[in-house]
Scaffold this motif. Structure first.
Motif, PDB file in Angstrom:
ATOM      1  N   LEU A   1       0.817  -1.208   0.000  1.00 17.09           N
ATOM      2  CA  LEU A   1       0.000   0.000   0.000  1.00 17.09           C
ATOM      3  C   LEU A   1       0.856   1.266   0.000  1.00 17.09           C
ATOM      4  CD1 LEU A   1      -2.266  -2.032   0.421  1.00 17.09           C
ATOM      5  CD2 LEU A   1      -3.226  -0.516   2.158  1.00 17.09           C
TER       6      LEU A   1
ATOM      7  N   TYR B   1      -7.832   2.557   6.550  1.00 19.70           N
ATOM      8  CA  TYR B   1      -6.986   2.421   5.350  1.00 19.70           C
ATOM      9  C   TYR B   1      -7.821   2.061   4.126  1.00 19.70           C
ATOM     10  CZ  TYR B   1      -2.014   2.596   4.178  1.00 19.70           C
ATOM     11  OH  TYR B   1      -0.774   2.990   3.743  1.00 19.70           O
ATOM     12  N   THR B   2      -8.833   1.251   4.302  1.00 22.20           N
ATOM     13  CA  THR B   2      -9.694   0.891   3.174  1.00 22.20           C
ATOM     14  C   THR B   2     -10.334   2.125   2.565  1.00 22.20           C
ATOM     15  OG1 THR B   2     -10.189  -1.282   4.140  1.00 22.20           O
ATOM     16  CG2 THR B   2     -11.679  -0.466   2.433  1.00 22.20           C
TER      17      THR B   2
ATOM     18  N   LEU C   1      -7.563   4.585   0.974  1.00 23.03           N
ATOM     19  CA  LEU C   1      -7.001   4.112  -0.288  1.00 23.03           C
ATOM     20  C   LEU C   1      -8.019   4.159  -1.418  1.00 23.03           C
ATOM     21  CD1 LEU C   1      -4.806   2.805  -2.002  1.00 23.03           C
ATOM     22  CD2 LEU C   1      -5.356   0.608  -0.941  1.00 23.03           C
ATOM     23  N   PHE C   2      -9.245   3.759  -1.141  1.00 23.30           N
ATOM     24  CA  PHE C   2     -10.266   3.748  -2.188  1.00 23.30           C
ATOM     25  C   PHE C   2     -10.507   5.162  -2.724  1.00 23.30           C
ATOM     26  CE2 PHE C   2     -14.610   4.214  -3.674  1.00 23.30           C
ATOM     27  CZ  PHE C   2     -14.726   3.171  -4.571  1.00 23.30           C
TER      28      PHE C   2
ATOM     29  N   SER D   1      -7.457  -1.561  -2.444  1.00 22.67           N
ATOM     30  CA  SER D   1      -8.253  -1.253  -1.254  1.00 22.67           C
ATOM     31  C   SER D   1      -9.104  -2.439  -0.823  1.00 22.67           C
ATOM     32  CB  SER D   1      -9.135  -0.028  -1.504  1.00 22.67           C
ATOM     33  OG  SER D   1     -10.166  -0.302  -2.435  1.00 22.67           O
TER      34      SER D   1
ATOM     35  N   TRP E   1      -6.836  -5.032   0.987  1.00 17.14           N
ATOM     36  CA  TRP E   1      -6.557  -4.645   2.370  1.00 17.14           C
ATOM     37  C   TRP E   1      -7.727  -4.984   3.280  1.00 17.14           C
ATOM     38  CZ3 TRP E   1      -2.791  -3.072   5.607  1.00 17.14           C
ATOM     39  CH2 TRP E   1      -3.170  -2.487   6.811  1.00 17.14           C
ATOM     40  N   TYR E   2      -8.938  -4.647   2.872  1.00 13.68           N
ATOM     41  CA  TYR E   2     -10.110  -4.857   3.715  1.00 13.68           C
ATOM     42  C   TYR E   2     -10.292  -6.337   4.052  1.00 13.68           C
ATOM     43  CZ  TYR E   2     -14.910  -4.945   5.374  1.00 13.68           C
ATOM     44  OH  TYR E   2     -16.037  -5.156   6.135  1.00 13.68           O
TER      45      TYR E   2
END
Length: 426
Positions: free
Chosen positions: A22, A82-83, A86-87, A182, A185-186
Protein backbone atom coordinates in the motif's frame (compact mmCIF):
# COMPACT_ATOMS: atom_id res chain seq x y z
CA UNK A 1 13.07 -32.32 29.63
CA UNK A 2 10.54 -29.50 30.02
CA UNK A 3 7.96 -29.15 27.31
CA UNK A 4 8.56 -26.17 25.06
CA UNK A 5 5.62 -23.98 24.11
CA UNK A 6 4.24 -23.72 20.61
CA UNK A 7 6.39 -21.82 18.12
CA UNK A 8 5.11 -18.32 17.55
CA UNK A 9 3.52 -17.51 14.22
CA UNK A 10 4.81 -14.72 11.98
CA UNK A 11 1.55 -13.01 11.12
CA UNK A 12 3.02 -9.60 11.90
CA UNK A 13 5.31 -9.91 8.88
CA UNK A 14 2.35 -10.61 6.59
CA UNK A 15 0.62 -7.47 7.88
CA UNK A 16 3.85 -5.58 7.23
CA UNK A 17 3.90 -6.93 3.66
CA UNK A 18 0.43 -5.45 3.14
CA UNK A 19 1.69 -2.08 4.42
CA UNK A 20 4.63 -2.33 2.03
CA UNK A 21 2.35 -2.80 -1.00
CA UNK A 22 0.00 0.00 0.00
CA UNK A 23 2.90 2.37 0.67
CA UNK A 24 4.30 1.68 -2.81
CA UNK A 25 0.91 2.55 -4.31
CA UNK A 26 0.67 5.63 -2.07
CA UNK A 27 3.92 7.06 -3.41
CA UNK A 28 3.12 6.29 -7.01
CA UNK A 29 -0.02 8.38 -6.55
CA UNK A 30 2.06 11.18 -5.02
CA UNK A 31 4.75 11.26 -7.70
CA UNK A 32 2.65 10.56 -10.81
CA UNK A 33 2.10 14.29 -11.29
CA UNK A 34 5.87 14.91 -11.09
CA UNK A 35 6.27 12.56 -14.07
CA UNK A 36 3.36 14.18 -15.91
CA UNK A 37 4.40 17.75 -15.03
CA UNK A 38 6.52 18.72 -18.05
CA UNK A 39 3.90 17.49 -20.55
CA UNK A 40 0.99 18.78 -18.46
CA UNK A 41 2.49 22.27 -18.20
CA UNK A 42 3.08 22.43 -21.96
CA UNK A 43 -0.39 21.09 -22.76
CA UNK A 44 -2.21 23.43 -20.38
CA UNK A 45 0.12 26.44 -20.54
CA UNK A 46 1.28 26.45 -16.90
CA UNK A 47 4.53 28.23 -15.88
CA UNK A 48 6.91 27.13 -13.09
CA UNK A 49 5.20 29.20 -10.37
CA UNK A 50 1.79 27.78 -11.33
CA UNK A 51 3.16 24.24 -11.28
CA UNK A 52 4.67 24.91 -7.84
CA UNK A 53 1.24 25.88 -6.54
CA UNK A 54 -0.32 22.81 -8.16
CA UNK A 55 2.36 20.56 -6.63
CA UNK A 56 1.59 22.06 -3.21
CA UNK A 57 -2.18 21.46 -3.39
CA UNK A 58 -1.85 17.88 -2.18
CA UNK A 59 -0.07 18.92 0.99
CA UNK A 60 -2.49 21.72 1.92
CA UNK A 61 -5.35 19.29 2.46
CA UNK A 62 -3.09 16.37 3.45
CA UNK A 63 -1.55 18.43 6.24
CA UNK A 64 -4.79 20.01 7.44
CA UNK A 65 -6.53 16.62 7.58
CA UNK A 66 -3.80 14.88 9.60
CA UNK A 67 -5.38 15.50 13.01
CA UNK A 68 -8.91 14.62 11.80
CA UNK A 69 -7.32 11.62 10.08
CA UNK A 70 -5.72 10.56 13.35
CA UNK A 71 -9.10 10.83 15.07
CA UNK A 72 -10.65 8.74 12.26
CA UNK A 73 -8.05 6.00 12.81
CA UNK A 74 -8.60 5.90 16.58
CA UNK A 75 -12.38 5.87 16.11
CA UNK A 76 -12.70 3.26 13.35
CA UNK A 77 -9.44 1.31 13.50
CA UNK A 78 -6.70 0.57 10.99
CA UNK A 79 -8.69 -1.78 8.76
CA UNK A 80 -11.59 0.58 7.99
CA UNK A 81 -9.44 3.73 7.94
CA UNK A 82 -6.99 2.42 5.35
CA UNK A 83 -9.69 0.89 3.17
CA UNK A 84 -11.61 4.15 2.92
CA UNK A 85 -8.48 6.24 2.50
CA UNK A 86 -7.00 4.11 -0.29
CA UNK A 87 -10.27 3.75 -2.19
CA UNK A 88 -11.05 7.47 -2.27
CA UNK A 89 -7.55 8.78 -2.97
CA UNK A 90 -7.32 6.32 -5.88
CA UNK A 91 -10.72 7.35 -7.22
CA UNK A 92 -9.71 11.02 -7.11
CA UNK A 93 -6.41 10.14 -8.80
CA UNK A 94 -8.36 8.80 -11.77
CA UNK A 95 -10.29 12.11 -11.84
CA UNK A 96 -6.96 13.92 -12.43
CA UNK A 97 -7.01 12.48 -15.93
CA UNK A 98 -10.11 14.51 -16.83
CA UNK A 99 -8.93 17.83 -15.37
CA UNK A 100 -8.55 20.62 -17.95
CA UNK A 101 -7.93 23.76 -15.90
CA UNK A 102 -5.77 24.87 -12.99
CA UNK A 103 -8.82 25.24 -10.73
CA UNK A 104 -10.10 21.73 -11.51
CA UNK A 105 -6.70 20.08 -11.07
CA UNK A 106 -5.98 22.05 -7.88
CA UNK A 107 -9.33 20.97 -6.43
CA UNK A 108 -8.76 17.31 -7.31
CA UNK A 109 -5.28 17.37 -5.78
CA UNK A 110 -6.81 18.83 -2.61
CA UNK A 111 -9.24 15.89 -2.56
CA UNK A 112 -6.40 13.38 -3.04
CA UNK A 113 -4.45 14.93 -0.17
CA UNK A 114 -7.44 14.86 2.17
CA UNK A 115 -8.19 11.24 1.34
CA UNK A 116 -4.55 10.17 1.88
CA UNK A 117 -4.34 11.81 5.31
CA UNK A 118 -4.95 8.64 7.39
CA UNK A 119 -2.43 6.51 5.44
CA UNK A 120 0.90 7.05 7.20
CA UNK A 121 -0.56 7.49 10.69
CA UNK A 122 -2.22 4.12 10.07
CA UNK A 123 1.16 2.68 9.05
CA UNK A 124 2.65 3.94 12.31
CA UNK A 125 -0.27 2.56 14.32
CA UNK A 126 -0.09 -0.87 12.67
CA UNK A 127 3.65 -1.13 13.38
CA UNK A 128 3.19 0.03 17.00
CA UNK A 129 0.47 -2.59 17.56
CA UNK A 130 1.99 -5.54 15.70
CA UNK A 131 5.71 -5.14 16.51
CA UNK A 132 7.76 -5.10 19.73
CA UNK A 133 10.10 -2.14 20.22
CA UNK A 134 13.26 -3.94 19.08
CA UNK A 135 11.69 -4.77 15.68
CA UNK A 136 9.90 -1.47 15.15
CA UNK A 137 12.58 0.48 13.26
CA UNK A 138 13.16 -2.49 10.95
CA UNK A 139 9.42 -2.77 10.33
CA UNK A 140 9.20 0.98 9.66
CA UNK A 141 12.11 0.80 7.23
CA UNK A 142 10.55 -2.14 5.37
CA UNK A 143 7.20 -0.48 4.72
CA UNK A 144 8.98 2.80 3.96
CA UNK A 145 11.08 0.91 1.40
CA UNK A 146 7.81 0.44 -0.47
CA UNK A 147 7.96 4.15 -1.30
CA UNK A 148 11.27 3.84 -3.06
CA UNK A 149 10.88 0.41 -4.63
CA UNK A 150 7.69 1.66 -6.25
CA UNK A 151 9.39 4.87 -7.38
CA UNK A 152 12.60 3.19 -8.54
CA UNK A 153 11.08 0.39 -10.58
CA UNK A 154 7.78 1.90 -11.68
CA UNK A 155 8.78 5.49 -12.49
CA UNK A 156 10.25 4.36 -15.84
CA UNK A 157 6.91 2.63 -16.50
CA UNK A 158 5.11 5.91 -15.88
CA UNK A 159 7.48 7.69 -18.27
CA UNK A 160 6.78 4.97 -20.84
CA UNK A 161 3.03 5.52 -20.43
CA UNK A 162 3.63 9.26 -20.80
CA UNK A 163 5.71 8.80 -23.95
CA UNK A 164 3.32 6.37 -25.63
CA UNK A 165 -0.13 7.43 -24.42
CA UNK A 166 -0.06 10.80 -22.66
CA UNK A 167 -0.07 12.37 -19.22
CA UNK A 168 -3.77 11.71 -18.52
CA UNK A 169 -3.34 7.94 -18.83
CA UNK A 170 -0.78 7.98 -15.99
CA UNK A 171 -3.57 8.98 -13.58
CA UNK A 172 -6.07 6.46 -14.96
CA UNK A 173 -3.64 3.54 -14.49
CA UNK A 174 -2.32 4.42 -11.03
CA UNK A 175 -5.80 5.21 -9.71
CA UNK A 176 -7.24 1.92 -10.91
CA UNK A 177 -4.45 -0.06 -9.23
CA UNK A 178 -5.19 1.62 -5.89
CA UNK A 179 -8.92 0.92 -6.04
CA UNK A 180 -8.24 -2.79 -6.55
CA UNK A 181 -5.73 -2.80 -3.66
CA UNK A 182 -8.25 -1.25 -1.25
CA UNK A 183 -10.41 -4.39 -1.45
CA UNK A 184 -7.42 -6.65 -0.77
CA UNK A 185 -6.56 -4.64 2.37
CA UNK A 186 -10.11 -4.86 3.71
CA UNK A 187 -10.33 -8.63 3.31
CA UNK A 188 -6.79 -9.46 4.47
CA UNK A 189 -5.87 -7.08 7.33
CA UNK A 190 -6.75 -7.66 11.00
CA UNK A 191 -5.50 -6.12 14.24
CA UNK A 192 -3.73 -8.51 16.66
CA UNK A 193 -6.20 -10.86 18.31
CA UNK A 194 -7.99 -14.18 18.07
CA UNK A 195 -9.19 -13.56 14.52
CA UNK A 196 -5.90 -12.23 13.17
CA UNK A 197 -4.24 -15.59 12.48
CA UNK A 198 -1.52 -14.95 15.08
CA UNK A 199 -1.23 -17.56 17.84
CA UNK A 200 -0.96 -16.74 21.54
CA UNK A 201 2.83 -17.15 21.47
CA UNK A 202 3.18 -14.38 18.88
CA UNK A 203 0.66 -12.14 20.67
CA UNK A 204 2.56 -12.61 23.97
CA UNK A 205 5.83 -11.83 22.20
CA UNK A 206 4.37 -8.58 20.87
CA UNK A 207 3.00 -7.56 24.28
CA UNK A 208 6.24 -8.43 26.12
CA UNK A 209 8.26 -6.33 23.67
CA UNK A 210 6.14 -3.22 24.15
CA UNK A 211 3.77 -3.62 21.20
CA UNK A 212 0.26 -2.39 21.79
CA UNK A 213 -1.24 -5.67 20.60
CA UNK A 214 -4.95 -6.10 21.30
CA UNK A 215 -5.21 -2.51 22.60
CA UNK A 216 -5.48 -1.54 18.91
CA UNK A 217 -8.94 -3.06 18.74
CA UNK A 218 -10.25 -0.75 21.44
CA UNK A 219 -12.12 2.25 20.05
CA UNK A 220 -10.74 5.43 21.58
CA UNK A 221 -12.64 8.54 22.55
CA UNK A 222 -10.45 11.50 21.60
CA UNK A 223 -10.53 14.66 23.70
CA UNK A 224 -9.00 18.09 23.11
CA UNK A 225 -6.75 17.54 26.11
CA UNK A 226 -5.18 14.58 24.28
CA UNK A 227 -4.58 16.78 21.24
CA UNK A 228 -3.02 19.62 23.23
CA UNK A 229 -0.87 17.15 25.17
CA UNK A 230 0.89 16.25 21.92
CA UNK A 231 2.23 19.82 21.67
CA UNK A 232 3.50 20.08 25.26
CA UNK A 233 6.47 17.69 25.18
CA UNK A 234 9.96 18.61 24.01
CA UNK A 235 10.60 15.17 22.52
CA UNK A 236 7.55 15.36 20.28
CA UNK A 237 8.16 18.98 19.21
CA UNK A 238 11.73 18.12 18.19
CA UNK A 239 10.57 15.04 16.31
CA UNK A 240 7.95 17.12 14.47
CA UNK A 241 10.60 19.62 13.38
CA UNK A 242 12.95 16.82 12.30
CA UNK A 243 10.21 15.32 10.17
CA UNK A 244 9.56 18.70 8.56
CA UNK A 245 13.23 18.89 7.59
CA UNK A 246 13.39 15.35 6.23
CA UNK A 247 10.12 15.73 4.34
CA UNK A 248 11.45 18.86 2.61
CA UNK A 249 14.11 16.77 0.86
CA UNK A 250 11.56 14.13 -0.02
CA UNK A 251 9.15 16.62 -1.58
CA UNK A 252 11.86 18.01 -3.82
CA UNK A 253 12.27 14.52 -5.26
CA UNK A 254 8.53 13.83 -5.39
CA UNK A 255 7.68 17.08 -7.18
CA UNK A 256 10.49 18.96 -8.93
CA UNK A 257 13.23 16.37 -9.51
CA UNK A 258 11.97 14.95 -12.85
CA UNK A 259 11.34 18.49 -14.09
CA UNK A 260 14.84 19.47 -12.89
CA UNK A 261 16.30 16.75 -15.11
CA UNK A 262 14.18 17.73 -18.12
CA UNK A 263 14.46 21.53 -17.79
CA UNK A 264 17.88 22.04 -16.24
CA UNK A 265 19.76 19.14 -17.85
CA UNK A 266 17.77 18.97 -21.11
CA UNK A 267 17.13 15.24 -20.87
CA UNK A 268 14.46 13.61 -23.04
CA UNK A 269 11.54 12.08 -21.12
CA UNK A 270 12.56 8.41 -21.23
CA UNK A 271 16.20 9.20 -20.37
CA UNK A 272 15.03 11.36 -17.46
CA UNK A 273 12.96 8.42 -16.26
CA UNK A 274 15.99 6.16 -16.30
CA UNK A 275 18.26 8.63 -14.48
CA UNK A 276 15.54 9.34 -11.91
CA UNK A 277 15.73 5.71 -10.82
CA UNK A 278 19.24 6.07 -9.36
CA UNK A 279 18.42 8.45 -6.45
CA UNK A 280 15.30 6.39 -5.69
CA UNK A 281 17.49 3.30 -5.34
CA UNK A 282 19.79 5.35 -3.09
CA UNK A 283 16.81 6.19 -0.88
CA UNK A 284 15.78 2.52 -0.80
CA UNK A 285 19.24 1.50 0.42
CA UNK A 286 19.18 4.32 2.97
CA UNK A 287 15.84 3.39 4.48
CA UNK A 288 16.74 -0.30 4.80
CA UNK A 289 20.15 0.52 6.28
CA UNK A 290 18.66 3.04 8.72
CA UNK A 291 16.14 0.56 10.10
CA UNK A 292 18.63 -2.29 10.34
CA UNK A 293 21.29 -0.09 11.97
CA UNK A 294 18.85 1.30 14.55
CA UNK A 295 17.45 -2.06 15.66
CA UNK A 296 20.93 -3.63 15.58
CA UNK A 297 22.17 -1.02 18.04
CA UNK A 298 19.21 -1.79 20.30
CA UNK A 299 19.95 -5.51 20.19
CA UNK A 300 23.57 -4.83 21.12
CA UNK A 301 22.70 -2.77 24.16
CA UNK A 302 22.60 0.83 22.92
CA UNK A 303 20.03 3.16 24.41
CA UNK A 304 16.81 3.80 22.51
CA UNK A 305 17.84 7.44 22.08
CA UNK A 306 21.18 6.61 20.47
CA UNK A 307 19.69 3.86 18.31
CA UNK A 308 17.04 6.16 16.87
CA UNK A 309 18.82 9.53 16.75
CA UNK A 310 22.19 8.53 15.26
CA UNK A 311 20.85 7.16 11.94
CA UNK A 312 18.45 10.12 11.64
CA UNK A 313 21.19 12.72 12.20
CA UNK A 314 23.57 10.96 9.79
CA UNK A 315 20.82 10.79 7.19
CA UNK A 316 20.02 14.49 7.45
CA UNK A 317 23.73 15.33 7.13
CA UNK A 318 23.80 13.33 3.89
CA UNK A 319 20.73 15.21 2.65
CA UNK A 320 22.58 18.50 3.15
CA UNK A 321 25.01 17.50 0.38
CA UNK A 322 22.29 18.31 -2.18
CA UNK A 323 23.69 21.88 -2.20
CA UNK A 324 26.91 20.61 -3.81
CA UNK A 325 24.99 19.77 -7.01
CA UNK A 326 25.34 23.47 -7.86
CA UNK A 327 29.09 23.03 -8.30
CA UNK A 328 29.04 20.21 -10.89
CA UNK A 329 28.39 20.26 -14.62
CA UNK A 330 28.73 16.51 -15.17
CA UNK A 331 25.35 14.75 -15.23
CA UNK A 332 26.88 11.66 -13.62
CA UNK A 333 28.30 13.73 -10.77
CA UNK A 334 24.97 15.47 -10.21
CA UNK A 335 23.07 12.17 -10.15
CA UNK A 336 25.62 10.85 -7.62
CA UNK A 337 25.01 13.88 -5.38
CA UNK A 338 21.26 13.40 -5.70
CA UNK A 339 21.59 9.72 -4.82
CA UNK A 340 23.58 10.58 -1.67
CA UNK A 341 21.01 13.21 -0.66
CA UNK A 342 18.05 10.89 -1.19
CA UNK A 343 19.97 8.04 0.51
CA UNK A 344 20.17 10.31 3.55
CA UNK A 345 16.47 11.13 3.38
CA UNK A 346 15.72 7.41 3.34
CA UNK A 347 18.00 6.69 6.30
CA UNK A 348 16.34 9.46 8.33
CA UNK A 349 12.88 8.08 7.52
CA UNK A 350 13.01 5.93 10.67
CA UNK A 351 11.90 9.13 12.39
CA UNK A 352 8.44 7.55 11.93
CA UNK A 353 9.37 4.83 14.43
CA UNK A 354 10.10 7.46 17.06
CA UNK A 355 6.41 8.41 17.10
CA UNK A 356 5.53 4.85 18.15
CA UNK A 357 8.34 4.99 20.73
CA UNK A 358 7.39 8.33 22.28
CA UNK A 359 3.64 8.93 21.85
CA UNK A 360 1.27 8.13 24.73
CA UNK A 361 -0.09 4.61 24.18
CA UNK A 362 -3.69 5.87 24.00
CA UNK A 363 -2.86 8.40 21.25
CA UNK A 364 -0.44 6.70 18.85
CA UNK A 365 -2.68 7.19 15.80
CA UNK A 366 -3.47 10.77 16.79
CA UNK A 367 0.21 11.54 17.43
CA UNK A 368 1.02 10.12 14.01
CA UNK A 369 -1.50 12.54 12.56
CA UNK A 370 0.02 15.55 14.33
CA UNK A 371 3.54 14.44 13.36
CA UNK A 372 2.55 14.04 9.73
CA UNK A 373 0.69 17.36 9.75
CA UNK A 374 3.82 19.24 10.86
CA UNK A 375 6.08 17.24 8.57
CA UNK A 376 3.91 17.78 5.54
CA UNK A 377 3.84 21.52 5.91
CA UNK A 378 7.06 21.00 3.95
CA UNK A 379 4.92 19.61 1.15
CA UNK A 380 3.21 23.00 0.97
CA UNK A 381 6.26 25.19 1.43
CA UNK A 382 8.93 23.34 -0.57
CA UNK A 383 7.17 23.06 -3.98
CA UNK A 384 5.98 26.68 -3.83
CA UNK A 385 9.36 28.09 -2.78
CA UNK A 386 11.18 26.09 -5.46
CA UNK A 387 8.61 27.11 -8.08
CA UNK A 388 9.04 30.80 -7.33
CA UNK A 389 12.85 30.48 -7.16
CA UNK A 390 12.92 28.82 -10.59
CA UNK A 391 10.43 31.33 -12.02
CA UNK A 392 12.41 34.30 -10.67
CA UNK A 393 15.96 33.11 -11.41
CA UNK A 394 15.54 30.67 -14.26
CA UNK A 395 17.65 28.07 -12.43
CA UNK A 396 17.57 25.53 -9.60
CA UNK A 397 20.67 26.87 -7.76
CA UNK A 398 18.65 28.62 -5.04
CA UNK A 399 16.37 25.58 -4.75
CA UNK A 400 19.31 23.31 -3.85
CA UNK A 401 20.48 25.78 -1.19
CA UNK A 402 16.99 25.98 0.30
CA UNK A 403 16.60 22.18 0.59
CA UNK A 404 20.08 21.78 2.13
CA UNK A 405 19.48 24.48 4.75
CA UNK A 406 16.18 22.92 5.85
CA UNK A 407 17.97 19.56 6.29
CA UNK A 408 20.47 21.36 8.54
CA UNK A 409 17.53 22.55 10.67
CA UNK A 410 16.61 18.89 11.20
CA UNK A 411 20.13 18.07 12.39
CA UNK A 412 19.90 20.91 14.91
CA UNK A 413 16.54 19.65 16.17
CA UNK A 414 17.67 16.08 16.83
CA UNK A 415 20.92 17.17 18.50
CA UNK A 416 19.58 20.00 20.69
CA UNK A 417 15.78 19.68 21.05
CA UNK A 418 14.62 16.05 21.03
CA UNK A 419 16.51 14.91 24.13
CA UNK A 420 15.88 11.47 25.59
CA UNK A 421 13.54 9.19 23.62
CA UNK A 422 11.04 7.35 25.84
CA UNK A 423 7.29 6.78 25.90
CA UNK A 424 5.26 9.63 27.37
CA UNK A 425 2.69 8.31 29.78
CA UNK A 426 -0.12 10.51 30.98
Amino acid sequence: MPMSGPKKTKKRWFMLFLLFILTAINYLDRTNMAVAASSMSQDLGFNAATMGLLFSAFSWSYGLMQIPGGWFIERFGSRIAYTASLFFWSLFTMFMGIGRSFAALFGIRLAIGAAEAPAFPTNSRVVATWFPSHERATATSIYTAGEFIGLAFLTPVLFWILENYGWREIFYVTGFVGIVASFFWYFLYRDPGAKSGANEAELAYIRKGGGLGSQASEKQKITWSQVTELFKHRQLLGIYLGQFANTSTMFFFLTWFPTYLVMSKNLPLLKAGIYAVIPYIGALIGVLLGGYWSDSMLRHGSSLSKARKLPIICGLLCSMTIMSANYFDSLNAIITVMAIAFFGQGMAAIVWSTVGDVAPSHSVGLAGGVFNFIGNLAGIITPIVIGFIVQATGSFVGAMIFVGCVAALGVFSFIFIVGDIHRIEG
